[in-house]
Design a protein around this motif. Structure first.
Motif, PDB file in Angstrom:
ATOM      1  N   SER A  37       0.970  -1.174   0.000  1.00 24.89           N
ATOM      2  CA  SER A  37      -0.099   0.042   0.221  1.00 24.89           C
ATOM      3  C   SER A  37       0.767   1.372   0.183  1.00 24.89           C
ATOM      4  N   ASP A  38       2.087   1.180   0.296  1.00 25.78           N
ATOM      5  CA  ASP A  38       3.210   2.195   0.352  1.00 25.78           C
ATOM      6  C   ASP A  38       3.252   2.750  -1.079  1.00 25.78           C
ATOM      7  N   ALA A  39       3.336   1.881  -2.259  1.00 26.85           N
ATOM      8  CA  ALA A  39       3.452   2.324  -3.480  1.00 26.85           C
ATOM      9  C   ALA A  39       2.190   2.259  -4.256  1.00 26.85           C
ATOM     10  N   VAL A  40       1.312   1.186  -4.034  1.00 23.92           N
ATOM     11  CA  VAL A  40       0.268   1.053  -4.924  1.00 23.92           C
ATOM     12  C   VAL A  40      -1.018   1.585  -4.393  1.00 23.92           C
ATOM     13  N   THR A  41      -1.065   2.879  -4.945  1.00 21.89           N
ATOM     14  CA  THR A  41      -2.141   3.723  -4.472  1.00 21.89           C
ATOM     15  C   THR A  41      -3.468   4.062  -5.353  1.00 21.89           C
ATOM     16  N   THR A  42      -4.173   4.719  -4.944  1.00 16.96           N
ATOM     17  CA  THR A  42      -5.402   4.921  -5.857  1.00 16.96           C
ATOM     18  C   THR A  42      -4.902   5.856  -6.929  1.00 16.96           C
ATOM     19  N   ASP A  43      -4.253   6.780  -6.273  1.00 21.29           N
ATOM     20  CA  ASP A  43      -3.496   7.906  -7.199  1.00 21.29           C
ATOM     21  C   ASP A  43      -2.715   6.990  -8.472  1.00 21.29           C
ATOM     22  N   LEU A  44      -1.866   6.195  -8.054  1.00 20.48           N
ATOM     23  CA  LEU A  44      -1.030   5.228  -9.107  1.00 20.48           C
ATOM     24  C   LEU A  44      -2.041   4.883 -10.052  1.00 20.48           C
ATOM     25  N   TYR A  45      -3.189   4.202  -9.588  1.00 17.06           N
ATOM     26  CA  TYR A  45      -4.225   3.566 -10.687  1.00 17.06           C
ATOM     27  C   TYR A  45      -4.767   4.749 -11.418  1.00 17.06           C
ATOM     28  N   ASP A  46      -5.160   5.915 -10.815  1.00 16.19           N
ATOM     29  CA  ASP A  46      -5.612   6.703 -11.681  1.00 16.19           C
ATOM     30  C   ASP A  46      -4.544   7.277 -12.712  1.00 16.19           C
ATOM     31  N   ASP A  47      -3.579   7.337 -12.453  1.00 17.69           N
ATOM     32  CA  ASP A  47      -2.590   7.962 -13.385  1.00 17.69           C
ATOM     33  C   ASP A  47      -2.418   6.786 -14.684  1.00 17.69           C
ATOM     34  N   LEU A  48      -2.295   5.284 -14.268  1.00 23.36           N
ATOM     35  CA  LEU A  48      -2.351   4.342 -15.137  1.00 23.36           C
ATOM     36  C   LEU A  48      -3.607   4.348 -16.002  1.00 23.36           C
ATOM     37  N   GLU A  49      -4.756   4.566 -15.405  1.00 24.81           N
ATOM     38  CA  GLU A  49      -5.993   4.701 -16.214  1.00 24.81           C
ATOM     39  C   GLU A  49      -6.111   5.789 -17.217  1.00 24.81           C
ATOM     40  N   THR A  50      -5.519   6.940 -16.921  1.00 25.98           N
ATOM     41  CA  THR A  50      -5.535   8.235 -17.617  1.00 25.98           C
ATOM     42  C   THR A  50      -4.639   7.736 -18.836  1.00 25.98           C
ATOM     43  N   VAL A  51      -3.212   7.204 -18.870  1.00 26.16           N
ATOM     44  CA  VAL A  51      -2.540   6.712 -19.681  1.00 26.16           C
ATOM     45  C   VAL A  51      -2.970   5.649 -20.820  1.00 26.16           C
ATOM     46  N   LEU A  52      -3.449   4.498 -19.915  1.00 26.11           N
ATOM     47  CA  LEU A  52      -3.746   3.296 -20.556  1.00 26.11           C
ATOM     48  C   LEU A  52      -5.073   2.821 -20.773  1.00 26.11           C
ATOM     49  N   GLY A  53      -6.120   3.500 -20.045  1.00 22.33           N
ATOM     50  CA  GLY A  53      -7.261   3.033 -19.859  1.00 22.33           C
ATOM     51  C   GLY A  53      -8.148   3.242 -21.147  1.00 22.33           C
ATOM     52  N   GLU A  54      -9.475   2.644 -21.152  1.00 21.21           N
ATOM     53  CA  GLU A  54     -10.287   2.591 -22.401  1.00 21.21           C
ATOM     54  C   GLU A  54     -10.480   3.832 -23.039  1.00 21.21           C
ATOM     55  N   ASP A  55     -10.700   4.886 -22.219  1.00 28.71           N
ATOM     56  CA  ASP A  55     -11.031   6.322 -22.752  1.00 28.71           C
ATOM     57  C   ASP A  55      -9.743   7.205 -22.579  1.00 28.71           C
ATOM     58  N   ALA A  56      -8.696   6.737 -22.502  1.00 30.32           N
ATOM     59  CA  ALA A  56      -7.407   7.165 -22.637  1.00 30.32           C
ATOM     60  C   ALA A  56      -7.328   8.041 -23.900  1.00 30.32           C
ATOM     61  N   ALA A  57      -6.854   9.288 -23.904  1.00 31.25           N
ATOM     62  CA  ALA A  57      -6.758  10.007 -25.144  1.00 31.25           C
ATOM     63  C   ALA A  57      -5.103  10.548 -24.961  1.00 31.25           C
ATOM     64  N   ARG A  58      -4.540  10.903 -26.162  1.00 31.23           N
ATOM     65  CA  ARG A  58      -3.362  11.146 -26.198  1.00 31.23           C
ATOM     66  C   ARG A  58      -3.218  12.607 -25.521  1.00 31.23           C
ATOM     67  N   LEU A  59      -2.023  12.467 -24.606  1.00 33.69           N
ATOM     68  CA  LEU A  59      -1.811  13.614 -23.642  1.00 33.69           C
ATOM     69  C   LEU A  59      -0.787  14.611 -24.321  1.00 33.69           C
ATOM     70  N   SER A  60      -1.019  15.704 -24.062  1.00 32.67           N
ATOM     71  CA  SER A  60       0.173  16.835 -24.406  1.00 32.67           C
ATOM     72  C   SER A  60       1.280  16.603 -23.719  1.00 32.67           C
ATOM     73  N   PRO A  61       2.401  17.054 -24.323  1.00 28.51           N
ATOM     74  CA  PRO A  61       3.701  16.881 -23.699  1.00 28.51           C
ATOM     75  C   PRO A  61       3.755  17.334 -22.363  1.00 28.51           C
ATOM     76  N   GLU A  62       3.069  18.324 -22.079  1.00 27.12           N
ATOM     77  CA  GLU A  62       3.184  18.798 -20.442  1.00 27.12           C
ATOM     78  C   GLU A  62       2.308  17.921 -19.591  1.00 27.12           C
ATOM     79  N   ASP A  63       1.122  17.492 -20.195  1.00 26.17           N
ATOM     80  CA  ASP A  63       0.533  16.646 -19.277  1.00 26.17           C
ATOM     81  C   ASP A  63       1.197  15.198 -18.913  1.00 26.17           C
ATOM     82  N   SER A  64       1.682  14.818 -20.220  1.00 22.90           N
ATOM     83  CA  SER A  64       2.437  13.530 -20.117  1.00 22.90           C
ATOM     84  C   SER A  64       3.527  13.870 -19.014  1.00 22.90           C
TER      85      SER A  64
END
Length: 140
Positions: A37-64
């Motif tokens: 739980s020190d490393a595997v947090t909700t925030d980590l899963y949220d970031d992974l979902e943002t990048v790899l999820g079904e609704d992921a869109a190409r992020l800007s270089p800044e957001d990336s």
């Protein structure tokens, strides 16, 4: 392994000891999840979902870069957890650490982020049940 369970029906706590494999497995899994739980947090899963999820869109270089920075921050903690929990040590974690030290050019940031996030997700998959969020961690 011996576990202590407190009887709640009595006015004073009374310890009951369990010395069976099922209890030992539950305690072991609980301790491993707590460590993870020190490393595997909700925030980590949220970031992974943002990048790899079904609704992921190409992020800007800044957001990336913002998300890549957060993943770089969690990588050493994840490595520490993986070293303690997974035997044999998975070679995938070496890829995560190599990607965490890369600083791509702005036009390569998104591709790097996808590779980095995919490597972390693969590592979490190797961790299996241990990487699942604890209920109290998910609520925060």
């Amino acid at each position: 392994m011996t576990a202590v369970a407190y009887e709640t029906a009595s006015p004073l706590p009374v310890a009951m000891f369990a010395n069976d494999d099922a209890t030992a497995c539950r305690v072991d899994l609980g301790l491993r999840r707590f460590l993870a739980s020190d490393a595997v947090t909700t925030d980590l899963y949220d970031d992974l979902e943002t990048v790899l999820g079904e609704d992921a869109a190409r992020l800007s270089p800044e957001d990336s870069e913002v998300i890549a920075h957060r993943l770089r921050d969690v990588a050493p903690t994840l490595k520490d957890v993986v070293e303690r929990l997974l035997k044999p040590y998975p070679p995938q974690m070496n890829i995560v650490m190599a990607l965490s030290s890369e600083m791509p050019a702005p036009h390569d940031t998104y591709g790097h982020l996808v590779r980095f996030a995919s490597s972390i997700l693969t590592t979490l998959d190797l961790m299996g049940e241990i990487a699942e969020l604890r209920e109290d961690n998910a609520a925060s």
